[in-house]
Design a protein around this motif. Structure first.
Motif, short mmCIF file in Angstrom:
data_model
loop_
_atom_site.label_atom_id
_atom_site.label_comp_id
_atom_site.label_asym_id
_atom_site.label_seq_id
_atom_site.Cartn_x
_atom_site.Cartn_y
_atom_site.Cartn_z
N TRP A 115 7.84 -7.99 -5.37
CA TRP A 115 7.49 -6.71 -6.00
C TRP A 115 7.08 -6.91 -7.45
O TRP A 115 7.44 -7.88 -8.08
N ARG A 116 6.33 -5.94 -7.96
CA ARG A 116 6.06 -5.83 -9.39
C ARG A 116 5.76 -4.37 -9.73
O ARG A 116 5.28 -3.61 -8.90
N ILE A 117 6.08 -4.03 -10.96
CA ILE A 117 5.85 -2.67 -11.45
C ILE A 117 5.54 -2.76 -12.94
O ILE A 117 6.08 -3.63 -13.62
N GLY A 118 4.64 -1.91 -13.40
CA GLY A 118 4.26 -1.99 -14.81
C GLY A 118 4.06 -0.63 -15.44
O GLY A 118 3.86 0.38 -14.77
N TRP A 119 4.11 -0.64 -16.77
CA TRP A 119 3.92 0.58 -17.56
C TRP A 119 3.18 0.21 -18.83
O TRP A 119 3.59 -0.70 -19.55
N ASN A 120 2.07 0.87 -19.08
CA ASN A 120 1.30 0.65 -20.30
C ASN A 120 0.95 2.01 -20.90
O ASN A 120 -0.03 2.64 -20.52
N PRO A 121 1.77 2.50 -21.83
CA PRO A 121 1.57 3.84 -22.38
C PRO A 121 0.26 3.98 -23.15
O PRO A 121 -0.21 5.09 -23.37
N ASN A 122 -0.35 2.87 -23.53
CA ASN A 122 -1.58 2.92 -24.30
C ASN A 122 -2.84 2.94 -23.44
O ASN A 122 -3.95 3.06 -23.97
N ASP A 139 3.31 -9.52 -4.70
CA ASP A 139 2.65 -10.75 -5.17
C ASP A 139 1.19 -10.78 -4.72
O ASP A 139 0.37 -11.46 -5.31
N ASP A 140 0.86 -10.05 -3.66
CA ASP A 140 -0.46 -10.11 -3.04
C ASP A 140 -1.39 -8.96 -3.37
O ASP A 140 -2.59 -9.05 -3.15
N TRP A 141 -0.88 -7.84 -3.84
CA TRP A 141 -1.72 -6.68 -4.12
C TRP A 141 -1.08 -5.85 -5.23
O TRP A 141 0.12 -5.98 -5.50
N ALA A 142 -1.88 -4.99 -5.85
CA ALA A 142 -1.39 -4.06 -6.86
C ALA A 142 -2.34 -2.88 -6.93
O ALA A 142 -3.52 -3.01 -6.61
N ARG A 177 -8.37 8.25 -5.65
CA ARG A 177 -8.90 7.03 -5.07
C ARG A 177 -8.22 6.59 -3.78
O ARG A 177 -8.68 5.68 -3.14
N CYS A 178 -7.10 7.18 -3.41
CA CYS A 178 -6.39 6.86 -2.16
C CYS A 178 -6.07 5.37 -2.04
O CYS A 178 -6.95 4.53 -2.06
N ALA A 179 -4.81 5.07 -1.92
CA ALA A 179 -4.34 3.70 -1.76
C ALA A 179 -3.05 3.75 -0.95
O ALA A 179 -2.42 4.80 -0.83
N GLU A 180 -2.70 2.62 -0.39
CA GLU A 180 -1.51 2.54 0.44
C GLU A 180 -0.85 1.19 0.18
O GLU A 180 -1.53 0.19 -0.06
N GLY A 181 0.47 1.16 0.23
CA GLY A 181 1.17 -0.10 0.02
C GLY A 181 2.51 -0.11 0.71
O GLY A 181 3.04 0.94 1.07
N LYS A 182 3.06 -1.30 0.88
CA LYS A 182 4.35 -1.45 1.57
C LYS A 182 5.12 -2.62 0.98
O LYS A 182 4.53 -3.64 0.61
N TRP A 183 6.43 -2.47 0.90
CA TRP A 183 7.33 -3.54 0.47
C TRP A 183 8.33 -3.80 1.57
O TRP A 183 8.87 -2.86 2.17
N PRO A 184 8.66 -5.07 1.82
CA PRO A 184 9.70 -5.39 2.81
C PRO A 184 11.08 -5.02 2.27
O PRO A 184 11.26 -4.87 1.05
#
Length: 121
Positions: A11-18, A29-32, A97-104
């Protein structure tokens, strides 16, 4: 505040207030996929809500009983599936933009913990 990206096993998660439009980011690791501030807020809120629901169901389910729970906002739909203490997570962006994701299931505890601390720093 600087850009923050937290990551762990799967997993990864990010925040960029700027950032101009997409302040958030979720992925593996494979998509974002980049998310707006409202979308990342809903993602964090709905995941916490689903985690609380699964925790509450622990006492009501047999050990081998699997369950699926959904939560939705105007911006995204989320589902956890599995056992109350070990479940996978799926999301679908409902707008734009519609996107889909899944985490184990192995990635969800770390992702959940990171969402609770994302904007604390």
């Amino acid at each position: 505040m600087e850009r923050l990206i937290k990551s762990g096993d799967g997993w990864r998660i990010g925040w960029n207030p700027n950032a101009a439009k997409y302040q958030g980011l979720v992925g593996t690791d494979d998509w974002a996929v980049e998310l707006t501030a409202a979308e990342i807020d809903d993602f964090c809120r709905l995941l916490a809500q689903l985690a609380d629901t699964m925790k509450q169901l622990t006492a009501e389910l047999m050990d081998e009983e699997k369950i699926a729970c959904e939560a939705e906002s105007d911006l995204l739909w989320m589902e956890v599936e599995g056992y109350p203490q070990k479940y996978s997570l799926r999301f679908i962006l409902n707008s734009g933009r519609c996107a889909e994701g899944k985490w184990p299931a192995s990635a969800v505890p770390g992702l959940l913990q990171a969402t609770r601390m994302l904007k604390v720093f």
